[in-house]
Structures are given as structure tokens and as C-alpha cells.
Design a protein around this motif. Structure first.
Motif, PDB file in Angstrom:
ATOM      1  N   ARG A   1      36.838  16.938  21.887  1.00  0.00           N
ATOM      2  CA  ARG A   1      37.807  17.379  22.897  1.00  0.00           C
ATOM      3  C   ARG A   1      38.587  16.214  23.503  1.00  0.00           C
ATOM      4  O   ARG A   1      39.471  16.414  24.316  1.00  0.00           O
ATOM      5  N   GLY A   2      38.205  15.006  23.142  1.00  0.00           N
ATOM      6  CA  GLY A   2      38.880  13.826  23.693  1.00  0.00           C
ATOM      7  C   GLY A   2      38.478  13.554  25.139  1.00  0.00           C
ATOM      8  O   GLY A   2      39.228  12.935  25.882  1.00  0.00           O
ATOM      9  N   TRP A   3      37.288  14.009  25.523  1.00  0.00           N
ATOM     10  CA  TRP A   3      36.832  13.856  26.909  1.00  0.00           C
ATOM     11  C   TRP A   3      35.970  12.610  27.065  1.00  0.00           C
ATOM     12  O   TRP A   3      35.106  12.332  26.235  1.00  0.00           O
ATOM     13  N   SER A   4      36.177  11.908  28.140  1.00  0.00           N
ATOM     14  CA  SER A   4      35.306  10.797  28.508  1.00  0.00           C
ATOM     15  C   SER A   4      34.079  11.365  29.217  1.00  0.00           C
ATOM     16  O   SER A   4      34.036  12.558  29.543  1.00  0.00           O
ATOM     17  N   GLN A   5      33.099  10.510  29.478  1.00  0.00           N
ATOM     18  CA  GLN A   5      31.942  10.956  30.255  1.00  0.00           C
ATOM     19  C   GLN A   5      32.394  11.452  31.624  1.00  0.00           C
ATOM     20  O   GLN A   5      31.890  12.442  32.128  1.00  0.00           O
ATOM     21  N   ARG A   6      33.348  10.757  32.209  1.00  0.00           N
ATOM     22  CA  ARG A   6      33.856  11.149  33.532  1.00  0.00           C
ATOM     23  C   ARG A   6      34.457  12.554  33.482  1.00  0.00           C
ATOM     24  O   ARG A   6      34.279  13.349  34.405  1.00  0.00           O
ATOM     25  N   ASP A   7      35.174  12.878  32.401  1.00  0.00           N
ATOM     26  CA  ASP A   7      35.735  14.227  32.231  1.00  0.00           C
ATOM     27  C   ASP A   7      34.620  15.272  32.188  1.00  0.00           C
ATOM     28  O   ASP A   7      34.708  16.315  32.825  1.00  0.00           O
ATOM     29  N   VAL A   8      33.583  14.972  31.405  1.00  0.00           N
ATOM     30  CA  VAL A   8      32.457  15.912  31.292  1.00  0.00           C
ATOM     31  C   VAL A   8      31.775  16.057  32.647  1.00  0.00           C
ATOM     32  O   VAL A   8      31.441  17.176  33.067  1.00  0.00           O
ATOM     33  N   LEU A   9      31.585  14.950  33.361  1.00  0.00           N
ATOM     34  CA  LEU A   9      30.940  15.001  34.679  1.00  0.00           C
ATOM     35  C   LEU A   9      31.738  15.866  35.651  1.00  0.00           C
ATOM     36  O   LEU A   9      31.159  16.658  36.394  1.00  0.00           O
ATOM     37  N   ARG A  10      33.045  15.708  35.650  1.00  0.00           N
ATOM     38  CA  ARG A  10      33.892  16.527  36.539  1.00  0.00           C
ATOM     39  C   ARG A  10      33.759  18.005  36.199  1.00  0.00           C
ATOM     40  O   ARG A  10      33.662  18.856  37.079  1.00  0.00           O
TER      41      ARG A  10
ATOM     42  N   LEU B   1      31.189  19.436  34.681  1.00  0.00           N
ATOM     43  CA  LEU B   1      29.839  19.872  35.060  1.00  0.00           C
ATOM     44  C   LEU B   1      29.778  20.196  36.551  1.00  0.00           C
ATOM     45  O   LEU B   1      29.220  21.217  36.946  1.00  0.00           O
ATOM     46  N   ALA B   2      30.361  19.314  37.368  1.00  0.00           N
ATOM     47  CA  ALA B   2      30.359  19.530  38.820  1.00  0.00           C
ATOM     48  C   ALA B   2      31.113  20.808  39.177  1.00  0.00           C
ATOM     49  O   ALA B   2      30.667  21.592  40.030  1.00  0.00           O
ATOM     50  N   ALA B   3      32.242  21.046  38.523  1.00  0.00           N
ATOM     51  CA  ALA B   3      33.026  22.258  38.792  1.00  0.00           C
ATOM     52  C   ALA B   3      32.243  23.507  38.383  1.00  0.00           C
ATOM     53  O   ALA B   3      32.228  24.506  39.110  1.00  0.00           O
TER      54      ALA B   3
ATOM     55  N   GLN C   1      28.771  28.184  40.462  1.00  0.00           N
ATOM     56  CA  GLN C   1      27.475  28.855  40.604  1.00  0.00           C
ATOM     57  C   GLN C   1      26.893  28.666  41.995  1.00  0.00           C
ATOM     58  O   GLN C   1      25.787  29.106  42.272  1.00  0.00           O
ATOM     59  N   GLY C   2      27.648  27.985  42.883  1.00  0.00           N
ATOM     60  CA  GLY C   2      27.178  27.777  44.245  1.00  0.00           C
ATOM     61  C   GLY C   2      26.152  26.671  44.374  1.00  0.00           C
ATOM     62  O   GLY C   2      25.351  26.676  45.306  1.00  0.00           O
ATOM     63  N   VAL C   3      26.180  25.717  43.453  1.00  0.00           N
ATOM     64  CA  VAL C   3      25.195  24.628  43.446  1.00  0.00           C
ATOM     65  C   VAL C   3      25.917  23.290  43.516  1.00  0.00           C
ATOM     66  O   VAL C   3      26.934  23.094  42.858  1.00  0.00           O
ATOM     67  N   ASP C   4      25.384  22.380  44.310  1.00  0.00           N
ATOM     68  CA  ASP C   4      25.883  21.012  44.347  1.00  0.00           C
ATOM     69  C   ASP C   4      24.988  20.165  43.452  1.00  0.00           C
ATOM     70  O   ASP C   4      23.761  20.236  43.545  1.00  0.00           O
ATOM     71  N   LEU C   5      25.604  19.362  42.591  1.00  0.00           N
ATOM     72  CA  LEU C   5      24.834  18.475  41.729  1.00  0.00           C
ATOM     73  C   LEU C   5      24.410  17.237  42.508  1.00  0.00           C
ATOM     74  O   LEU C   5      25.005  16.904  43.524  1.00  0.00           O
ATOM     75  N   PRO C   6      23.405  16.515  42.006  1.00  0.00           N
ATOM     76  CA  PRO C   6      23.040  15.241  42.618  1.00  0.00           C
ATOM     77  C   PRO C   6      24.214  14.263  42.526  1.00  0.00           C
ATOM     78  O   PRO C   6      25.254  14.576  41.937  1.00  0.00           O
ATOM     79  N   ALA C   7      24.033  13.069  43.045  1.00  0.00           N
ATOM     80  CA  ALA C   7      25.080  12.046  43.014  1.00  0.00           C
ATOM     81  C   ALA C   7      25.588  11.853  41.583  1.00  0.00           C
ATOM     82  O   ALA C   7      24.823  11.943  40.619  1.00  0.00           O
ATOM     83  N   GLU C   8      26.876  11.566  41.468  1.00  0.00           N
ATOM     84  CA  GLU C   8      27.509  11.439  40.158  1.00  0.00           C
ATOM     85  C   GLU C   8      26.788  10.418  39.279  1.00  0.00           C
ATOM     86  O   GLU C   8      26.604  10.641  38.078  1.00  0.00           O
TER      87      GLU C   8
ATOM     88  N   TYR D   1      21.652  22.831  30.710  1.00  0.00           N
ATOM     89  CA  TYR D   1      22.070  23.419  29.438  1.00  0.00           C
ATOM     90  C   TYR D   1      23.060  24.558  29.698  1.00  0.00           C
ATOM     91  O   TYR D   1      24.080  24.683  29.020  1.00  0.00           O
ATOM     92  N   GLY D   2      22.757  25.377  30.705  1.00  0.00           N
ATOM     93  CA  GLY D   2      23.672  26.458  31.073  1.00  0.00           C
ATOM     94  C   GLY D   2      25.037  25.940  31.484  1.00  0.00           C
ATOM     95  O   GLY D   2      26.071  26.496  31.101  1.00  0.00           O
ATOM     96  N   LEU D   3      25.041  24.849  32.269  1.00  0.00           N
ATOM     97  CA  LEU D   3      26.316  24.258  32.678  1.00  0.00           C
ATOM     98  C   LEU D   3      27.060  23.691  31.472  1.00  0.00           C
ATOM     99  O   LEU D   3      28.275  23.866  31.342  1.00  0.00           O
ATOM    100  N   LEU D   4      26.339  23.001  30.591  1.00  0.00           N
ATOM    101  CA  LEU D   4      26.976  22.414  29.410  1.00  0.00           C
ATOM    102  C   LEU D   4      27.564  23.481  28.497  1.00  0.00           C
ATOM    103  O   LEU D   4      28.657  23.301  27.949  1.00  0.00           O
ATOM    104  N   THR D   5      26.864  24.599  28.340  1.00  0.00           N
ATOM    105  CA  THR D   5      27.420  25.661  27.492  1.00  0.00           C
ATOM    106  C   THR D   5      28.700  26.227  28.105  1.00  0.00           C
ATOM    107  O   THR D   5      29.623  26.575  27.380  1.00  0.00           O
ATOM    108  N   GLU D   6      28.746  26.279  29.446  1.00  0.00           N
ATOM    109  CA  GLU D   6      29.979  26.727  30.100  1.00  0.00           C
ATOM    110  C   GLU D   6      31.094  25.696  29.911  1.00  0.00           C
ATOM    111  O   GLU D   6      32.218  26.037  29.544  1.00  0.00           O
ATOM    112  N   VAL D   7      30.780  24.439  30.149  1.00  0.00           N
ATOM    113  CA  VAL D   7      31.768  23.366  30.037  1.00  0.00           C
ATOM    114  C   VAL D   7      32.354  23.304  28.627  1.00  0.00           C
ATOM    115  O   VAL D   7      33.561  23.164  28.452  1.00  0.00           O
ATOM    116  N   PHE D   8      31.496  23.412  27.620  1.00  0.00           N
ATOM    117  CA  PHE D   8      31.950  23.304  26.236  1.00  0.00           C
ATOM    118  C   PHE D   8      32.270  24.657  25.617  1.00  0.00           C
ATOM    119  O   PHE D   8      32.530  24.748  24.412  1.00  0.00           O
TER     120      PHE D   8
END
Length: 115
Positions: free
Chosen positions: A13-22, A24-26, A31-38, A60-67
Motif C-alpha cells: 500500500r506504500g504505507w510507512s509504519q507511521r501511516d499504519v500507526l495512525r 491503527l489509532a483511528a 471502537q471507543g478505545v485509546d491505544l497506549p503511547a505511540e 489482530y482485529g484492528l489490523l484486519t480493519e486497517v488492511f
């Protein structure tokens, strides 16, 4: 170093780790959850990408949504908080706030002019 599914999917997808992290946080906020520190999540993502560990069912659930993977493509996300608890109420309120914010953003986005 072994190429893992998560690294490959990000690369495709041409995504950096920072893109994936953003993303994941979204997904977590939806889902109404705050992730730990970036930085903490970044270390975990690096471990998943390099095959040193596997994501928990929640991540895993978040990653399946992200991807945009099928939900039955692996472990199921963790169950929602127990109803009637403060955690469940907070998750419900966060989800409602996210829904309302999405509605507000739609209302404030200019509509393309029609001819």
C-alpha cells in the motif's frame, strides 16, 4: 530478516509504519478505545512486521480493519467490555462521540457544485 504478512501489506500500500500507526489509532477510536503511547505500539508493530511476535486478538482485529481483510481471516477481536461497567459506558460514549464527529465533518464539508 523474514518478510511477514503485516510488513508486506504495508509495503503493498506504500504505507510507512507511521501511516499504519495512525490507521491503527483511528480504528481503535472507532471502537471507543485509546491505544497506549505511540512509541509502545510502534515497538509492537515492528515486532509483528519482523516476525518476533504475533498481534493479540484485539490488535489482530484492528489490523484486519486497517488492511481491509476479511474478519474470518484469523483470530477474532476481543469481546466488548462487560455491559453495565464503567468501561462499557465509556466505550459507548466514545463511539457516540466519534459518530457525531463524523456527522459534523460531513455537514461542514463543501458539496461539489451541481450543474
Amino acid at each position: 530478516m523474514m518478510e511477514t504478512r503485516w510488513k508486506r501489506l504495508g509495503f503493498e500500500r506504500g504505507w510507512s509504519q507511521r501511516d499504519v500507526l495512525r490507521r491503527l489509532a483511528a480504528a481503535a477510536r472507532r471502537q471507543g478505545v485509546d491505544l497506549p503511547a505511540e512509541e509502545s505500539v510502534k515497538k509492537q508493530l515492528s515486532r509483528w512486521e519482523n516476525g518476533h511476535s504475533r498481534p493479540t486478538s484485539f490488535y489482530y482485529g484492528l489490523l484486519t480493519e486497517v488492511f481491509d481483510l476479511p474478519p474470518d481471516d484469523g483470530p477474532m477481536p476481543v469481546a466488548a467490555p462487560k455491559p453495565g461497567t464503567v468501561t462499557a459506558e465509556m466505550a459507548s460514549l466514545r463511539a457516540e462521540v466519534a459518530r457525531l464527529a463524523e456527522l459534523v465533518s460531513r455537514l461542514t464539508t463543501p458539496v461539489a457544485a451541481t450543474r
